[in-house]
Design an enzyme around this catalytic site. Sequence first.
Site, short mmCIF file in Angstrom:
data_model
loop_
_atom_site.label_atom_id
_atom_site.label_comp_id
_atom_site.label_asym_id
_atom_site.label_seq_id
_atom_site.Cartn_x
_atom_site.Cartn_y
_atom_site.Cartn_z
N THR A 437 51.30 37.01 41.92
CA THR A 437 51.84 36.08 40.92
C THR A 437 52.74 36.85 39.97
O THR A 437 52.35 37.88 39.42
CB THR A 437 50.71 35.36 40.15
OG1 THR A 437 51.29 34.49 39.18
CG2 THR A 437 49.76 36.32 39.48
N HIS A 494 34.08 41.44 41.08
CA HIS A 494 33.22 42.63 41.05
C HIS A 494 31.97 42.48 41.90
O HIS A 494 31.21 43.44 42.07
CB HIS A 494 32.82 42.95 39.60
CG HIS A 494 32.64 44.41 39.34
ND1 HIS A 494 32.44 45.34 40.33
CD2 HIS A 494 32.61 45.12 38.17
CE1 HIS A 494 32.30 46.55 39.81
NE2 HIS A 494 32.40 46.44 38.47
#
Length: 521
Positions: A437, A494
């Site tokens: 992006t 994560h």
Amino acid sequence: MPTDVIMPQMGESIFEGTITKWLKKAGDPVQKDEPLFEISTDKVDAEIPSPVAGVLSEIKFPEGATVEINTVVAVVIESGEAAASAPIAAPVPAAAPASAAPVKAEAAAAPVSGGTNIVMPQMGESIFEGTITKWLKKAGDRVEKDEPLFEISTDKVDAEIPSPVAGVLSEIKVPVGATVEINTVVAVIGGTGADVSAPAPIASATAATAAPAAASSAAVNGGRRLRSSPLVRRIAKDNQLDLGQIAGTGSDGRITKEDVLRHLSQHGAGSVAAPAATPSAPKAPPAPPQVVPMSKMRAIIAQRMVESKRISPHVHTVYKVDMTRIVRIREREKARFEQQNGVKLTYMPFIAAAVVEALGKFPIVNASLENGSIRYHRDIHLGIAVALEWGLIVPVVRQAEDLSFLGLARTIADLAGRARTKKLKPDEASGSTFTLTNSGLFGDEFSMPIINQPESAILGISGMRKEPVVLTDAEGNDTIAIRTMEHFCLGFDHRIIDGADACKFMVEFKKTLEGWDKEIG
């Protein structure tokens, strides 16, 4: 035999679509795979082809209607059977009364019982209201199907609105200057024999009273019409500005929000003297805060962003990359590259190629979590966000690892071009495994993007800037040089990607760009 045309599913998580335009009308012949209508979803705008050849016998939903997937939106009678079929029906108006008789396409001038409500159309996903700037017909006038009926102005566009049916304009419900929400009934068209004596005429004094302040100066100034939106006129009113003193930079001299804000920053409020209030005149209460409903696209984006933050424990790591070598290569090669290959040389294929190389060495960054297991994707399907005037879309470069630099450049340019012209196929905007992006187009230092589920990582690209940088040679000597630097921010999940793996990925990505040694074609 009749063939139902249904609203297709435009991606794994898409459950509805909005019909933005019918490319055929009831009674028209249509070929197999010929574009039949356009739809818009929160991920893609696309043309939908006819599944068979024949005649479009019925349109079940008007433009602007949002319907669930697998809903029948039209009927096509296959070739050779149209002559024996039932009469061909025109689309049902968006807000027609339940008692209204169906209008036959081949008999539009015949008397029609009841009437057809004409509603304020939605002129884009983020448009929620429109201002009627001119009625092109008056009560009692005959109007033909698709003949311009009235003009509207929104925050993004001025447009003539055609009549959906033929008949007599029996009633005008909303005067010139009034701003109303989408789907509000603004007029009624009856059949040819409708009684038009009952509707009360809209007096010019009424229209002037209903028009917002500053609307008259917004409409005409020195004999010319000033084009502006309700939002612009509201800002002008609140700040006592004369729109005739502001140069419009939009299409056909349209005064945009940016033009008004620029004028305010340079000249301040009050370029038009406020009318003197008489001592006895009560002070007007402050305007209430503006509250507007969310568009469907905005609501879906909000829902998915919240879901992504809830699902994935986001971590971000930011690396500053020396892009000086890439900038020099592009400047040196861009003219030859475009002349030889027919596609412009941008920075995106350099970045995409470096991402592909790093993903190949650290496949965990290209993986996703599924039901407690990690799926390592065999292919790299690279999503690349493309900014559009009406929103954002993410076309997908499939099997990017198999493409050369030139192949990446061509594919990215092709997908971006077709995204802007509503030519993407449904599967070209879904199924990505990693997304890029680019907010650097707008000059940011760096941004911290939200992961595009069910992916596990997303790379934010920021703006380039020349900076003084300390360079150390092989003998340890330091010098200061001006280099072109750029921030890249990796957002990752994560749960499956550790910080060490994320940083190793970014180090490889950085090394590829700073030491670029690949052929570009």
